[in-house]
Design a protein around this motif. Structure first.
Motif, PDB file in Angstrom:
ATOM      1  N   ARG A  28     -17.747  -4.779  -0.379  1.00 33.76           N
ATOM      2  CA  ARG A  28     -16.742  -5.078  -1.402  1.00 33.76           C
ATOM      3  C   ARG A  28     -17.411  -5.066  -2.775  1.00 33.76           C
ATOM      4  O   ARG A  28     -18.616  -5.086  -2.873  1.00 33.76           O
ATOM      5  N   SER A  74     -24.780   4.746   2.523  1.00 32.72           N
ATOM      6  CA  SER A  74     -24.382   3.431   2.001  1.00 32.72           C
ATOM      7  C   SER A  74     -24.772   3.399   0.527  1.00 32.72           C
ATOM      8  O   SER A  74     -25.016   4.465  -0.058  1.00 32.72           O
ATOM      9  N   ARG A 133     -19.403   0.611   3.430  1.00 32.03           N
ATOM     10  CA  ARG A 133     -18.929   0.209   2.103  1.00 32.03           C
ATOM     11  C   ARG A 133     -18.792  -1.307   1.991  1.00 32.03           C
ATOM     12  O   ARG A 133     -18.050  -1.930   2.754  1.00 32.03           O
ATOM     13  N   GLN A 171     -21.243  -9.922   4.489  1.00 34.22           N
ATOM     14  CA  GLN A 171     -20.896  -8.495   4.367  1.00 34.22           C
ATOM     15  C   GLN A 171     -21.992  -7.612   4.964  1.00 34.22           C
ATOM     16  O   GLN A 171     -21.710  -6.675   5.702  1.00 34.22           O
ATOM     17  N   ARG A 175     -15.817  -0.614   6.464  1.00 35.25           N
ATOM     18  CA  ARG A 175     -15.783  -1.576   5.355  1.00 35.25           C
ATOM     19  C   ARG A 175     -16.327  -2.930   5.776  1.00 35.25           C
ATOM     20  O   ARG A 175     -16.061  -3.382   6.895  1.00 35.25           O
ATOM     21  N   GLU A 177     -15.119   5.804   7.342  1.00 37.09           N
ATOM     22  CA  GLU A 177     -15.685   4.789   6.460  1.00 37.09           C
ATOM     23  C   GLU A 177     -15.616   3.452   7.196  1.00 37.09           C
ATOM     24  O   GLU A 177     -14.634   3.170   7.868  1.00 37.09           O
ATOM     25  N   THR A 204     -26.425  -2.978   0.868  1.00 38.31           N
ATOM     26  CA  THR A 204     -26.091  -2.387   2.173  1.00 38.31           C
ATOM     27  C   THR A 204     -27.057  -1.289   2.621  1.00 38.31           C
ATOM     28  O   THR A 204     -26.907  -0.746   3.709  1.00 38.31           O
ATOM     29  N   GLU A 209     -16.850  -6.913   6.107  1.00 28.38           N
ATOM     30  CA  GLU A 209     -15.960  -8.076   6.269  1.00 28.38           C
ATOM     31  C   GLU A 209     -16.641  -9.280   5.635  1.00 28.38           C
ATOM     32  O   GLU A 209     -17.856  -9.311   5.482  1.00 28.38           O
ATOM     33  N   GLY A 226     -17.818   3.341  -6.510  1.00 25.57           N
ATOM     34  CA  GLY A 226     -16.567   3.541  -5.779  1.00 25.57           C
ATOM     35  C   GLY A 226     -16.016   4.931  -6.033  1.00 25.57           C
ATOM     36  O   GLY A 226     -15.603   5.641  -5.117  1.00 25.57           O
ATOM     37  N   LEU A 230     -21.471  -5.210   8.467  1.00 28.32           N
ATOM     38  CA  LEU A 230     -21.674  -3.752   8.546  1.00 28.32           C
ATOM     39  C   LEU A 230     -22.704  -3.430   9.622  1.00 28.32           C
ATOM     40  O   LEU A 230     -22.526  -2.521  10.433  1.00 28.32           O
TER      41      LEU A 230
END
Ligand code: F6R
Length: 355
Positions: A280, A222, A278, A316, A307, A305, A227, A309, A287, A320
């Protein structure tokens, strides 16, 4: 996709005899419940002259500290440290707030750190389900939040995390969190429809990742900051729920060492699968680093991967993490393992108690 019986409800129920899947399903509901009892119990931190916060705890009880540090570091007026040992760092003193967290209340490292915090004159608060830590807090008139019991400590993450989060927010150390908490609950409710046992593997990302990782050694990547705690939680949940080794590392640091290590020995590398978590709005260079690393440098070890939400950082982070909660239980169940018992932890605690 291999049939690992993850779509066989009878077999799942039989193997998951202590209902870890039920506890995971209940995680989103822990957040509003914890919000209510924390506000009722009304513990406020004294912020005048406060220079640092130390959250001290182990295992499942330290995980909330990791989340808090990852989430609040960007906004908190004082640094947050997570302490996972008997002793406290040398800087701890009257200008430090030590939050001692133990679900059972009987973890010896946490009890020792609590006593040391008191001896050093630190502001001390407690989050616990009971046990010796509650007894000490009551004896010392230390402010404390008592959380609902009856779960494995690691399954009580919401109950343990929210009180610490609110202590910071309600004391003005970080901005108010109620809206982010509401969005987090919404996102988790939506996600559990997708991840819960009733959703077949063909439509269930957590079951799909369990199939992908079955027979492999998971390595979770991560990014440093928000994260990082989610990746470490994936690792420890895979350890405890699936009885499997797992490892975690973060960008960009892993670009400066770990990537060189995906070359030899060939036979062992075949067993490794990297999952990348990952969020946002990553730093654009991060990235780019993820793209180059996963597409060009990990070779056959590269896996999938996942992502985040939701919009807010908290949503977020939890989105994860929540995939990892389900994935770890499904992975254990795919091996025929009941995800709940942690016999080795208990055996070690028993042996240590012998003196
Ligand atoms: C067990 C678990 C462990 C415990 C740890 C500390 O589910 O997650 O990592 O959290 O052994 O115990 P407590 O949380 O009771 O202080």
């Amino acid at each position: 996709m291999r049939d690992l019986y993850l779509d066989d409800p009878v077999r799942l129920r039989e193997t998951d005899s202590s209902d870890m899947l039920g506890a995971i399903y209940g995680l989103p509901d822990q957040l509003p419940a914890a919000l209510a009892y924390t506000r009722t119990q009304g513990v406020r931190l004294r912020t005048e002259g406060l220079l640092q916060i130390v959250i001290t705890g182990l295992g499942g009880s330290a995980a909330g500290g990791d989340l808090l540090r990852g989430y609040a570091a960007a906004a908190c007026k004082v640094p947050i440290f997570v302490n996972r040992q008997y002793e406290l760092p040398a800087f701890v003193g009257p200008a430090t707030c030590v939050i001692a967290v133990s679900y059972s209340g009987n973890t010896e490292e946490t009890l020792a750190a609590y006593e040391e915090a008191r001896a050093r004159g630190a502001q001390t608060v407690v989050i616990t389900g009971g046990g010796e830590l509650l007894r000490l807090a009551e004896r010392d008139s230390v402010p404390h939040v008592v959380v609902p019991t009856g779960l494995q400590p690691r399954a009580a993450l919401g109950y343990l995390f929210v009180p610490a989060l609110l202590m910071l927010a309600d004391s003005g150390l970080i901005p108010e969190v109620d809206e982010e908490l509401s969005e987090t609950v919404e996102v988790l409710h939506r996600l559990r429809g997708l991840l819960a046992p009733d959703t077949p593997t063909a439509h269930n990302p957590a079951k799909q990742i369990a199939c992908h990782l079955h027979g492999k050694i998971p390595v979770i990547h991560s990014t440093a900051g928000l994260t990082e705690a989610a990746a470490y939680r994936w690792k420890t949940q895979i350890n405890e729920n699936a009885n499997s080794p797992a490892y975690a590392h973060v960008y960009p640091e892993l670009n400066h060492n770990e990537i060189v290590g995906f070359d030899v020995p060939g036979a062992a590398l075949e067993l490794i699968r990297v999952i990348t978590l990952r969020a946002r709005d990553l730093h654009p260079r991060i990235g780019k680093r993820i793209e180059i690393t996963t597409q060009e440098l990990l070779g056959p070890c590269n896996g999938v991967e996942v992502r985040a939400e939701g919009e807010s950082p908290l949503a977020q982070l939890f989105s994860l993490l929540y995939v990892g909660e389900y994935l770890s239980a499904y992975l254990g169940l795919s091996y025929g393992i009941d995800p709940t018992p942690v016999q080795k932890i208990e055996q070690l605690k028993r042996r240590l108690a012998e003196g």
